[in-house]
Enzyme design. Structure first.
Site, PDB file in Angstrom:
ATOM      1  N   ALA A  25      -5.095   5.109  -8.947  1.00  0.00           N
ATOM      2  CA  ALA A  25      -4.254   5.180 -10.139  1.00  0.00           C
ATOM      3  C   ALA A  25      -2.806   5.581  -9.850  1.00  0.00           C
ATOM      4  CB  ALA A  25      -4.863   6.151 -11.153  1.00  0.00           C
ATOM      5  N   GLY A  27      -1.161   4.310  -7.388  1.00  0.00           N
ATOM      6  CA  GLY A  27      -0.624   3.251  -6.533  1.00  0.00           C
ATOM      7  C   GLY A  27       0.141   2.184  -7.279  1.00  0.00           C
ATOM      8  N   GLN A  28       0.547   1.174  -6.509  1.00  0.00           N
ATOM      9  CA  GLN A  28       1.452   0.129  -6.997  1.00  0.00           C
ATOM     10  C   GLN A  28       0.835  -0.757  -8.071  1.00  0.00           C
ATOM     11  OE1 GLN A  28       4.498  -2.839  -5.856  1.00  0.00           O
ATOM     12  NE2 GLN A  28       3.000  -2.930  -4.220  1.00  0.00           N
ATOM     13  N   ARG A 111     -11.043  -5.488  11.678  1.00  0.00           N
ATOM     14  CA  ARG A 111     -11.661  -5.846  10.401  1.00  0.00           C
ATOM     15  C   ARG A 111     -12.945  -5.034  10.172  1.00  0.00           C
ATOM     16  NH1 ARG A 111     -14.822  -9.631   9.012  1.00  0.00           N
ATOM     17  NH2 ARG A 111     -14.799 -10.467   6.878  1.00  0.00           N
ATOM     18  N   ASP A 172      -5.991 -15.613  -8.037  1.00  0.00           N
ATOM     19  CA  ASP A 172      -6.007 -16.906  -7.358  1.00  0.00           C
ATOM     20  C   ASP A 172      -6.108 -18.026  -8.387  1.00  0.00           C
ATOM     21  OD1 ASP A 172      -8.185 -14.865  -5.867  1.00  0.00           O
ATOM     22  OD2 ASP A 172      -6.464 -15.498  -4.666  1.00  0.00           O
ATOM     23  N   ARG A 175      -2.806 -18.471  -9.998  1.00  0.00           N
ATOM     24  CA  ARG A 175      -1.897 -19.112  -9.041  1.00  0.00           C
ATOM     25  C   ARG A 175      -2.161 -20.612  -8.971  1.00  0.00           C
ATOM     26  NH1 ARG A 175      -2.589 -14.353  -4.439  1.00  0.00           N
ATOM     27  NH2 ARG A 175      -0.744 -13.127  -5.046  1.00  0.00           N
ATOM     28  N   HIS A 200     -12.496 -13.773  -2.257  1.00  0.00           N
ATOM     29  CA  HIS A 200     -11.063 -13.521  -2.502  1.00  0.00           C
ATOM     30  C   HIS A 200     -10.411 -13.253  -1.150  1.00  0.00           C
ATOM     31  CE1 HIS A 200      -7.343 -12.242  -4.266  1.00  0.00           C
ATOM     32  NE2 HIS A 200      -7.442 -11.049  -3.708  1.00  0.00           N
TER      33      HIS A 200
END
Lengths: 346, 343
Positions: A25, A27-28, A111, A172, A175, A200
C-alpha cells in the site's frame, strides 16, 4: 431542495461499508490506485468503503503520508482508512483483497530465488485469508509472478472457493485493445473481445481472432478491420508482450497508472458484471476448462461475469497458430507451479 | 449506472487541454482523471497536450504509452511536446503545473526570479496561441504570483480567466473539520481559504456548515472547540504540505491532483446553490478590503464558467488580521516579481 438533499444524504451514507485491502500500500501502483477505489470508481458511487492498507514495517512512515493524502482528498465514501503491518488486522473480515505487494526482482537475483521469496509471502497471505477474511472475499493478485502467486494463495486458503481467486491480465488486455484501436483509428472502446491467454509474462498470447471493431457504426472482425495479418501475428503480439519493459525504459519506473486502471476495470467488472456479448480477460482457476489447458493452474481466459461470478467463454474455435501459443504459455505456468510447489512443501 | 459506449452517444467536438510539467509527479496522478472524463464530463472528448522541458521528453513518451494502455474512450489524441507554439495552440483549458522547484541553497528571491521568467513566457504564449476563452489554472508555486505574472503577460485574455489552486488547502480544511466531527468530508461545506497558497493562508470556518445526522449546524457549534479552530486547526492546514513530504519523502501528488480536478470541474460545471469554493482569483473590485492587483484566494460561486466572489460575509477582528497578513505577503511577492518582470 436542501431538505431533500440532506435526507438523501442520510440514506446514502447508511449503506453498510465493505472492507477492501490493498497490500504493497505504500508503493507506486497503490498510490495510483487508492484514490480511484476511495472515489467510488470500482465498487460504486453509493458504496462506503473501509480501506485497509498493508505494507512491511519499514514502510509505515510512508504509509502515514498516504493516509494523510487520502484524508486530504475529502472523499465522502471513505468511511475509514486503516494502515497496518499486521496480517491479523489487514485480512480481517475482508470483502475484497487486492494483493499488489510482492518481492521485487533485485539485481543478481535468479528467477528461482524470486519464486521462492514470493511463495513465502503468498503462502502467508493465503493462510491469513483463510483465517480472517470472509469466505465470500474476492481476491485479485497483482504482484508478480501473478499467476503463480495467485495459485499459492488459493492453495493456502482451502476453504475459500478457488473461483474467488484471480490474477491480473487486464492490463495486457487493455494494451491489446488500445493497439488495435490505434491501428484502426477508432476509440479504445470500439474494440471488444480481445483475449489474453495464459501467463502474465512475456509468453502471454494476445489473441484477436474473435475480437470485433466498431468502424463507423458497423461491427467488423478485427482481422478484417486491421487488414494486416502479419502485424497481428507478429509485431502486435510482441508489442503487447513487451509493453511493460518499454514503459520502464522510457519512464525509469514501472507502469503504475495503467496498472491501476486495469485493476479498477478488473474489480469493477467482477463486482458489476460484463455486458452481454462481451468478455474480458482474467487469470482464473483452469479447473474444468474446455480449451485443453492443464487444470491445476491460474491461467488467463476470456470470461463473462454475472452476480460476482465468472464463467469462461467456451466454444471459441482455436486454430493451430493459437493452439501453439496457448500451449507454450501453459507450459511455462506448469514449470512455475512445480517449482513453487516444491518450495511450498519445504 | 452503465454508460452507453461513446460510439452510441452523440460525440461532441473535442476540447484542447494542456498540462505543463507533464512528465512530473503531480501530472502523473492527474492525467488519468482528466482523460477518464472526471473533470470535463463523461461525454466530452479531449485532446490532451503534454508540455515539459526537453530533458524530460523520453519520460513523457512513457507517460503517453501508459495513457494509451489505459484504453480510455474520451482520449481523442495525446500530444507530447517541448514547444510552446504547439503546447499553447487553440487551448480551451491550461493547467500549469510545471514551475522551477526550490533547489538547495536557493534564496526565495532566486526562486521568484526563475519562475517570473517561466510564467512570463507562458502568459505570452497563451496570448499568442490560445483561444481567448481559455481557462487557466496555475498550480506551480509560488502559485498566486506565478498566476499574476501569467495574466499580466496575456493582456487580451480576461483577467477572470486566470486562477490559482487553493482547493487543496480547502479540501484539507474540510477534511480536518469532518474528522473532528466524525462525519464524511462532504458533510462539511463553505470553509474558506483566504489569501496566498503558502503558510500565511487563512483557513476560516466561521461561515462553514456541518451536516450532523441530517441537520445543518454551524461549524464552530459542531466542533465545540474554538481554541482548536483558531489554533491547531489553522496550523495543521497551513503546514500539511510539509507534513506529507516528511512522511512520504515526496510531495502530495495524489491529493493535489484531486484538488485540481475539483477546481476545474467546478469551474466548468458550476457550484451548487448555497455553496461556495475557494479559488485564487483576481482581487480587482473585491469588497473585502484586499489590495486589488493581486491573485488572492476568496470564497466563490461559479455559474456558466464564471466565478463571483461571495460578498457580504461578516469579518471579525481575528479574521481581519489574518486576511491582511496573507495579503501583505502577496503584495511583497508581487512587487519583487514585477521588478524582475521589468528587467
Amino acid at each position: 431542495r436542501k431538505t431533500a438533499l440532506n435526507a438523501l444524504y442520510g440514506l446514502m451514507q447508511s449503506a453498510d461499508p465493505i472492507r477492501v485491502l490493498v497490500t504493497g500500500a505504500a508503493g507506486q501502483i497503490a498510490y495510483s490506485l487508492l484514490y480511484s477505489i476511495a472515489k467510488g470508481d470500482v465498487f460504486g458511487k453509493d458504496q462506503p468503503i473501509i480501506l485497509v492498507l498493508l505494507d512491511i514495517p519499514p514502510m509505515l512512515p510512508v504509509l502515514d503520508g498516504v493516509v494523510m493524502e487520502l484524508q486530504d482528498c475529502a472523499l465522502p465514501l471513505l468511511r475509514e482508512v486503516i494502515p497496518t503491518d499486521k496480517v491479523e488486522v489487514g485480512f480481517k473480515d475482508l470483502d475484497a483483497a487486492i494483493l499488489v505487494g510482492s518481492m521485487p526482482r533485485k539485481e543478481g537475483m535468479e528467477r528461482k530465488d524470486l519464486l521462492k521469496a514470493n511463495v513465502a509471502i503468498f503462502k502467508t497471505q493465503g493462510a491469513a485469508l483463510e483465517k480472517y477474511a470472509k469466505k465470500t472475499v474476492r481476491v485479485l493478485v497483482v504482484g508478480n509472478p501473478a499467476n503463480t502467486n495467485c495459485l499459492i494463495a488459493s492453495k493456502s486458503a482451502p476453504s475459500i472457493p478457488k473461483e474467488n481467486f484471480s490474477c491480473l491480465t487486464r492490463l495486457d488486455h487493455n494494451r491489446a485493445r488500445s493497439q488495435v484501436a490505434m491501428r484502426c483509428g477508432v476509440p479504445a472502446d470500439a474494440v471488444k473481445n480481445v483475449i489474453i491467454w495464459g501467463n502474465h509474462s512475456s509468453t502471454q498470447y494476445p489473441d484477436v481472432h474473435h475480437a470485433m471493431v466498431n468502424v463507423h457504426g458497423k461491427e467488423v472482425e478485427a482481422y478484417g478491420a486491421v487488414k494486416d495479418d502479419s502485424w497481428l501475428k507478429g509485431d502486435f503480439i510482441s508489442t503487447v508482450q513487451l509493453r511493460g519493459a518499454a514503459v520502464i525504459k522510457a519512464r525509469k519506473l514501472s507502469s503504475a497508472m495503467s496498472a491501476a486502471k486495469a485493476i479498477c476495470d478488473h474489480m469493477r467488472d467482477w463486482w458489476f458484471g460484463t455486458l452481454d456479448g462481451e468478455f474480458m480477460s482474467m487469470g482464473v482457476y483452469a479447473g474444468g476448462n474446455s480449451y485443453g489447458i492443464p487444470e491445476d493452474l491460474i491461467y488467463s481466459f476470456p470470461v463473462h461475469i454475472k452476480n460476482k461470478s465468472w464463467n469462461i467463454h467456451d466454444g471459441l474455435p482455436v486454430n493451430d497458430f493459437s493452439r501453439a501459443k496457448m500451449d507454450a504459455t501453459a507450459a511455462e505456468l506448469v514449470e512455475e507451479r512445480d517449482t513453487a510447489l516444491s518450495f511450498l512443501s519445504q
